[in-house]
Design a protein around this motif. Structure first.
Motif, PDB file in Angstrom:
ATOM      1  N   PHE B 172     -12.889  26.090 -17.364  1.00  0.00           N
ATOM      2  CA  PHE B 172     -13.412  24.923 -18.092  1.00  0.00           C
ATOM      3  C   PHE B 172     -14.832  24.570 -17.666  1.00  0.00           C
ATOM      4  O   PHE B 172     -15.399  23.609 -18.168  1.00  0.00           O
ATOM      5  CB  PHE B 172     -12.503  23.698 -17.871  1.00  0.00           C
ATOM      6  CG  PHE B 172     -11.265  23.689 -18.725  1.00  0.00           C
ATOM      7  CD1 PHE B 172     -10.154  24.438 -18.375  1.00  0.00           C
ATOM      8  CD2 PHE B 172     -11.197  22.926 -19.878  1.00  0.00           C
ATOM      9  CE1 PHE B 172      -9.010  24.433 -19.168  1.00  0.00           C
ATOM     10  CE2 PHE B 172     -10.059  22.911 -20.680  1.00  0.00           C
ATOM     11  CZ  PHE B 172      -8.964  23.665 -20.317  1.00  0.00           C
ATOM     12  N   THR B 173     -15.410  25.296 -16.726  1.00  0.00           N
ATOM     13  CA  THR B 173     -16.757  24.966 -16.272  1.00  0.00           C
ATOM     14  C   THR B 173     -17.789  25.644 -17.190  1.00  0.00           C
ATOM     15  O   THR B 173     -17.507  26.705 -17.754  1.00  0.00           O
ATOM     16  CB  THR B 173     -17.000  25.446 -14.824  1.00  0.00           C
ATOM     17  OG1 THR B 173     -17.194  26.867 -14.812  1.00  0.00           O
ATOM     18  CG2 THR B 173     -15.829  25.105 -13.911  1.00  0.00           C
ATOM     19  N   PRO B 174     -18.957  25.040 -17.338  1.00  0.00           N
ATOM     20  CA  PRO B 174     -19.985  25.671 -18.184  1.00  0.00           C
ATOM     21  C   PRO B 174     -20.729  26.740 -17.406  1.00  0.00           C
ATOM     22  O   PRO B 174     -21.944  26.705 -17.272  1.00  0.00           O
ATOM     23  CB  PRO B 174     -20.896  24.501 -18.561  1.00  0.00           C
ATOM     24  CG  PRO B 174     -20.762  23.545 -17.430  1.00  0.00           C
ATOM     25  CD  PRO B 174     -19.408  23.747 -16.813  1.00  0.00           C
ATOM     26  N   CYS B 175     -19.992  27.691 -16.891  1.00  0.00           N
ATOM     27  CA  CYS B 175     -20.537  28.684 -15.978  1.00  0.00           C
ATOM     28  C   CYS B 175     -19.823  30.007 -16.253  1.00  0.00           C
ATOM     29  O   CYS B 175     -18.604  30.026 -16.377  1.00  0.00           O
ATOM     30  CB  CYS B 175     -20.238  28.182 -14.560  1.00  0.00           C
ATOM     31  SG  CYS B 175     -21.062  29.084 -13.283  1.00  0.00           S
ATOM     32  N   TRP B 186     -10.768  33.368 -19.331  1.00  0.00           N
ATOM     33  CA  TRP B 186     -10.829  32.748 -20.656  1.00  0.00           C
ATOM     34  C   TRP B 186     -11.753  31.545 -20.554  1.00  0.00           C
ATOM     35  O   TRP B 186     -11.465  30.581 -19.851  1.00  0.00           O
ATOM     36  CB  TRP B 186      -9.428  32.318 -21.107  1.00  0.00           C
ATOM     37  CG  TRP B 186      -9.408  31.780 -22.504  1.00  0.00           C
ATOM     38  CD1 TRP B 186      -9.488  30.471 -22.877  1.00  0.00           C
ATOM     39  CD2 TRP B 186      -9.296  32.535 -23.723  1.00  0.00           C
ATOM     40  NE1 TRP B 186      -9.438  30.367 -24.247  1.00  0.00           N
ATOM     41  CE2 TRP B 186      -9.320  31.609 -24.793  1.00  0.00           C
ATOM     42  CE3 TRP B 186      -9.184  33.901 -24.011  1.00  0.00           C
ATOM     43  CZ2 TRP B 186      -9.228  32.009 -26.132  1.00  0.00           C
ATOM     44  CZ3 TRP B 186      -9.097  34.286 -25.341  1.00  0.00           C
ATOM     45  CH2 TRP B 186      -9.119  33.357 -26.380  1.00  0.00           C
ATOM     46  N   ASN B 187     -12.890  31.610 -21.216  1.00  0.00           N
ATOM     47  CA  ASN B 187     -13.852  30.521 -21.149  1.00  0.00           C
ATOM     48  C   ASN B 187     -13.531  29.440 -22.175  1.00  0.00           C
ATOM     49  O   ASN B 187     -13.554  29.698 -23.374  1.00  0.00           O
ATOM     50  CB  ASN B 187     -15.269  31.047 -21.399  1.00  0.00           C
ATOM     51  CG  ASN B 187     -15.745  31.938 -20.270  1.00  0.00           C
ATOM     52  OD1 ASN B 187     -15.703  31.554 -19.100  1.00  0.00           O
ATOM     53  ND2 ASN B 187     -16.167  33.152 -20.596  1.00  0.00           N
ATOM     54  N   GLU B 188     -13.221  28.267 -21.680  1.00  0.00           N
ATOM     55  CA  GLU B 188     -12.981  27.130 -22.566  1.00  0.00           C
ATOM     56  C   GLU B 188     -14.328  26.474 -22.782  1.00  0.00           C
ATOM     57  O   GLU B 188     -14.816  25.723 -21.935  1.00  0.00           O
ATOM     58  CB  GLU B 188     -11.999  26.155 -21.903  1.00  0.00           C
ATOM     59  CG  GLU B 188     -11.451  25.107 -22.829  1.00  0.00           C
ATOM     60  CD  GLU B 188     -10.619  25.727 -23.941  1.00  0.00           C
ATOM     61  OE1 GLU B 188      -9.807  26.620 -23.682  1.00  0.00           O
ATOM     62  OE2 GLU B 188     -10.816  25.322 -25.101  1.00  0.00           O
ATOM     63  N   ASN B 189     -14.918  26.774 -23.892  1.00  0.00           N
ATOM     64  CA  ASN B 189     -16.317  26.453 -24.097  1.00  0.00           C
ATOM     65  C   ASN B 189     -16.471  25.202 -24.981  1.00  0.00           C
ATOM     66  O   ASN B 189     -16.603  25.293 -26.197  1.00  0.00           O
ATOM     67  CB  ASN B 189     -16.973  27.692 -24.725  1.00  0.00           C
ATOM     68  CG  ASN B 189     -18.431  27.492 -25.010  1.00  0.00           C
ATOM     69  OD1 ASN B 189     -19.030  26.481 -24.630  1.00  0.00           O
ATOM     70  ND2 ASN B 189     -19.010  28.452 -25.706  1.00  0.00           N
ATOM     71  N   LEU B 190     -16.468  24.031 -24.326  1.00  0.00           N
ATOM     72  CA  LEU B 190     -16.544  22.774 -25.088  1.00  0.00           C
ATOM     73  C   LEU B 190     -17.892  22.612 -25.784  1.00  0.00           C
ATOM     74  O   LEU B 190     -17.977  22.083 -26.888  1.00  0.00           O
ATOM     75  CB  LEU B 190     -16.289  21.574 -24.177  1.00  0.00           C
ATOM     76  CG  LEU B 190     -14.849  21.418 -23.685  1.00  0.00           C
ATOM     77  CD1 LEU B 190     -14.716  20.189 -22.800  1.00  0.00           C
ATOM     78  CD2 LEU B 190     -13.868  21.327 -24.849  1.00  0.00           C
ATOM     79  N   ILE B 191     -18.935  23.082 -25.115  1.00  0.00           N
ATOM     80  CA  ILE B 191     -20.270  23.018 -25.722  1.00  0.00           C
ATOM     81  C   ILE B 191     -20.282  23.868 -27.004  1.00  0.00           C
ATOM     82  O   ILE B 191     -20.735  23.425 -28.060  1.00  0.00           O
ATOM     83  CB  ILE B 191     -21.332  23.566 -24.736  1.00  0.00           C
ATOM     84  CG1 ILE B 191     -21.399  22.726 -23.455  1.00  0.00           C
ATOM     85  CG2 ILE B 191     -22.682  23.674 -25.420  1.00  0.00           C
ATOM     86  CD1 ILE B 191     -22.097  21.410 -23.575  1.00  0.00           C
ATOM     87  N   GLY B 192     -19.765  25.074 -26.893  1.00  0.00           N
ATOM     88  CA  GLY B 192     -19.713  25.969 -28.053  1.00  0.00           C
ATOM     89  C   GLY B 192     -18.908  25.347 -29.178  1.00  0.00           C
ATOM     90  O   GLY B 192     -19.247  25.465 -30.357  1.00  0.00           O
ATOM     91  N   SER B 193     -17.842  24.673 -28.794  1.00  0.00           N
ATOM     92  CA  SER B 193     -16.981  24.037 -29.769  1.00  0.00           C
ATOM     93  C   SER B 193     -17.736  22.924 -30.490  1.00  0.00           C
ATOM     94  O   SER B 193     -17.697  22.818 -31.721  1.00  0.00           O
ATOM     95  CB  SER B 193     -15.788  23.467 -29.009  1.00  0.00           C
ATOM     96  OG  SER B 193     -14.791  23.093 -29.887  1.00  0.00           O
ATOM     97  N   PHE B 194     -18.432  22.125 -29.715  1.00  0.00           N
ATOM     98  CA  PHE B 194     -19.243  21.044 -30.309  1.00  0.00           C
ATOM     99  C   PHE B 194     -20.307  21.617 -31.241  1.00  0.00           C
ATOM    100  O   PHE B 194     -20.530  21.113 -32.345  1.00  0.00           O
ATOM    101  CB  PHE B 194     -19.886  20.210 -29.186  1.00  0.00           C
ATOM    102  CG  PHE B 194     -20.950  19.275 -29.664  1.00  0.00           C
ATOM    103  CD1 PHE B 194     -20.636  18.180 -30.446  1.00  0.00           C
ATOM    104  CD2 PHE B 194     -22.285  19.502 -29.339  1.00  0.00           C
ATOM    105  CE1 PHE B 194     -21.620  17.324 -30.901  1.00  0.00           C
ATOM    106  CE2 PHE B 194     -23.275  18.647 -29.786  1.00  0.00           C
ATOM    107  CZ  PHE B 194     -22.949  17.556 -30.573  1.00  0.00           C
TER     108      PHE B 194
END
Lengths: 205, 205
Positions: B172-175, B186-194
């Motif tokens: 969940f980190t932006p790293c 598995w990258n949980e990419n909240l920025i990408g989602s936004f």
């Protein structure tokens, strides 16, 4: 330009990589990006073609140029204001996620129904009474609501904010919202994400 | 079976809808699901073909059957244990997300470096000292780490848990983590989602 969702997702991951790169390095190769993300080199090169990026030379992409090209393409400079509805752990995590600001998301305030939270500040953002949400949406220009309330409240709140005139809902609840078509809804589906991850595991075995 | 990621994502959304349906309704049509999710009816029907689902009749799909077919297909009964690393707001939000259990994810414990948190319980799950993570992974059978630490700790922790033998990291980190290939990330990419969400907005305008 019409960029596929998956490409947007990957471009933002490339941006994470570029942000993280040592400032004394000037170039990065597509194969380095591909290796870090475990995807095909050709995929990276294809994605980068969506950008208006001229900083490519024999040794790779100019990091600074590529970063700027991604920022321009994905609209980081286009600032958007949002309310977070639900000042629980998830809402608090999101309001503390300072990176959002860099990517164009400005969280203006939070709303909750818990009297212990109302009137507080979380990461400098005020928590207002959920009872005032209708009025606040009507009198502000905030168009995005980030919904982090418990599931049981999701539909009720969605109805209220829809009627108040919100335009976009980023929905973190495990609940499909039934709101008018003119309101955009983006479901942040953590369960689906977990299942994609674990099904991938099984497949790879 | 090899099910595309997007299909898994949608199937889990269909499951949310079915979970939410009034218990006195027995059938649901693909067009109702499509309408709620604002996708094509044909897409829903195509997705459901991935399932071993026999409960279709003239008036629609048998809700109970369809739910079970999704559960079977996506492996809800396959229980997986995980540690959450980082007991901040995001980690706490995830450990309190009881729905995970229904979908096969059992969070066993959390880890943090904050002495005020260590020894506490959050939603019944103990918070251990991050200093013990290596030992705990080695002696347990937990294979999944959910990484919710601040960005600056992400790479260091990823290295430690990789060496300790973790098999899967839900990040969940932006790293972007640079860990050995045998570890699934598995990258949980909240920025990408936004960004996907907001670029969709622009496109729709």
């Amino acid at each position: 330009m019409d960029i596929p969702e998956k490409v947007i997702d990957r471009l933002s991951l490339y941006h994470f990589i570029l942000e993280d790169f040592d400032s004394d390095e000037k170039y990065i190769s597509s194969s380095k990006i591909a290796e870090l993300l475990r995807i095909d080199n050709s995929q990276v090169r294809k994605d980068i073609k969506y950008l208006d990026n001229s900083g490519k030379c024999r040794v790779g992409y100019d990091i600074k140029h590529l970063k700027q090209a991604i920022e321009k393409c994905l609209g980081f400079e286009h600032k958007r204001e949002a309310y977070i509805i639900g000042a629980g752990n998830l809402g608090s995590a999101l309001v503390k996620y300072d990176s959002f600001t860099n990517y164009g998301l400005n969280i203006v305030a939070m709303f909750d129904n818990d009297s212990k939270k109302i009137g507080q500040n979380i990461n400098g953002k005020p928590v207002y009474d959920i009872a005032s949400i209708n009025e606040m949406i009507k009198k502000s220009e905030v168009e995005i609501a980030i919904l982090t309330v418990p599931k049981k409240y999701a539909k009720g709140i969605a109805k209220i904010i829809s009627e108040a005139g919100i335009k976009y809902i980023w929905n973190f609840t495990p609940c499909i919202l039934d709101v008018p078509k003119e309101i955009q809804v983006w479901n942040e589906n953590l369960i689906g994400s977990f299942l994609q991850f674990t099904n991938k595991e099984d497949e790879d075995k």
